[in-house]
Structure formats: structure tokens, C-alpha cells
Motif scaffolding. Sequence first.
Motif, PDB file in Angstrom:
ATOM      1  N   GLN A  37       0.815  -1.216   0.000  1.00  0.00           N
ATOM      2  CA  GLN A  37       0.000   0.000   0.000  1.00  0.00           C
ATOM      3  C   GLN A  37       0.855   1.274   0.000  1.00  0.00           C
ATOM      4  N   GLY A  38       2.178   1.110   0.041  1.00  0.00           N
ATOM      5  CA  GLY A  38       3.057   2.273   0.060  1.00  0.00           C
ATOM      6  C   GLY A  38       3.338   2.788  -1.345  1.00  0.00           C
ATOM      7  N   TYR A  39       4.249   3.741  -1.433  1.00  0.00           N
ATOM      8  CA  TYR A  39       4.617   4.329  -2.719  1.00  0.00           C
ATOM      9  C   TYR A  39       5.577   3.410  -3.470  1.00  0.00           C
ATOM     10  N   THR A  40       5.441   3.388  -4.794  1.00  0.00           N
ATOM     11  CA  THR A  40       6.266   2.519  -5.634  1.00  0.00           C
ATOM     12  C   THR A  40       6.893   3.336  -6.761  1.00  0.00           C
ATOM     13  N   PHE A  41       8.198   3.144  -6.950  1.00  0.00           N
ATOM     14  CA  PHE A  41       8.902   3.771  -8.072  1.00  0.00           C
ATOM     15  C   PHE A  41       8.995   2.765  -9.218  1.00  0.00           C
ATOM     16  N   LYS A  42       8.580   3.195 -10.392  1.00  0.00           N
ATOM     17  CA  LYS A  42       8.704   2.363 -11.586  1.00  0.00           C
ATOM     18  C   LYS A  42       9.449   3.156 -12.658  1.00  0.00           C
ATOM     19  N   LYS A  88       1.010   5.245  -5.855  1.00  0.00           N
ATOM     20  CA  LYS A  88       0.570   5.067  -4.467  1.00  0.00           C
ATOM     21  C   LYS A  88      -0.254   3.797  -4.391  1.00  0.00           C
ATOM     22  N   GLY A  89       0.289   2.772  -3.732  1.00  0.00           N
ATOM     23  CA  GLY A  89      -0.427   1.523  -3.571  1.00  0.00           C
ATOM     24  C   GLY A  89      -0.823   0.912  -4.904  1.00  0.00           C
ATOM     25  N   GLU A  90      -2.069   0.507  -5.007  1.00  0.00           N
ATOM     26  CA  GLU A  90      -2.583  -0.102  -6.229  1.00  0.00           C
ATOM     27  C   GLU A  90      -3.416   0.892  -7.032  1.00  0.00           C
ATOM     28  N   ALA A  91      -3.209   2.177  -6.800  1.00  0.00           N
ATOM     29  CA  ALA A  91      -4.014   3.203  -7.474  1.00  0.00           C
ATOM     30  C   ALA A  91      -3.803   3.164  -8.981  1.00  0.00           C
TER      31      ALA A  91
END
Length: 201
Positions: free
Chosen positions: A61-66, A85-88
Motif C-alpha cells: 500500500q506504500g509508494y512505488t517507483f517504476k 501510491k499503492g494499487e491506485a
Amino acid sequence: MYSKLVPLNIPSGWAIIHNAFGDEDPLIRDGGIVNFHFYNEDLLLIKPITLEGTSSTVDQQGYTFKLGWFPHGNPHGCYRLTLWKGEAEGAVFQYESRERQTIRRVIERCFQLMMNGVHADQIETEIQADAKSLEKNHRIFSGTRKRIFDNKKFVEKKNRLTYSQVGFYWPVYYEVSNIICLEPKSNKVRDDMITSDNKKL
């Protein structure tokens, strides 16, 4: 997996799930990038982790860098860094550049802002404000501009290395800087005497 990866300063509390962010220029042949393993749409994935004793779990649920190169293997493409942000469905922040060192600086700047308490929604504004310094070319020959004079009359400006860019012992730095400027120095020793240019004040 790859030996030539862009070095990244990642703070604690984050994990690199996947990394193919290569520190290698594209090899172009027949209109495509040959080393496409460094230039595809799935180059880097960084997620936050939660430490529990000696083990850790990924915070979904945290922030993810792609990070990816779009379009895949296209010489005219560019890097696209996205913060989710999460699965947004929508991205919180997105940044594009063709320079991998610029992307590296943006990633590290994002982490710095987060550690300083800047909310993710404000990161884009902060990055845009820092855009000029982040896009700066740090190649060794793009130093400060040195004013060149001829008979005390200003002629032009030429690039001169800064000490921090080379880290040389100062006499070596001075000589390298003047060689790069291609400017003959007038302070020469003549008849074992010091010329006026070399006299101490």
C-alpha cells in the motif's frame, strides 16, 4: 544480473525488487536498440518495506517507483519514471528524460524529499522547481566559463574545469584547465628571472 548498472543511493526502508537500469549507452543497429535489456519498459522497481525483527515484508500500500524506457527498444524514446501510491490507477508523479544520470538524480531527490517530510503530492512541484539543476550535464568538460582576454580586452569565454569536477592536486588542476582552454600562458621564466606576471604582491 547485469554488471553495468547505474549506481543509486537508496535509503533504508526501501527495497529494489527489480533492477535493469543499465549504465550503458544504447547500441543502435537497423533502427533499433541492440542492448534493449537496458532500454525496455521494465527497468526498475522500488518498493517500501516494513521491518519486523529480522525479517521484512513489502508494503503493497506504500509508494512505488517504476522506471522504463518508452517505447521499448526505440532509439527515439526516453526514460519514464513514475511514482505510484499503492494499487491506485493514476500516477502521483511522472518524469521523463533521455539522460540516465538525470533520472538517477531525480530518483535520489525524490527520496530526499520524502525523508524531509514532503508529501508525495508535492514532490512533482519540488522536482519542477529543481528541474534546471537536475538536468545539468555533469560531464567532465562542462566546467565553469573562463573569461579570455587579449591585451586586456575581453575576447570570449571558454570552458574551464572546476576543482570539484576533477579532484586533482591543485597544480595538476591548473595545468589541465589551461590545456583545455588552449590558452598559452604569458608567465614564463626568462633568463632565470621571474617576469612581472609571476612577482608576488
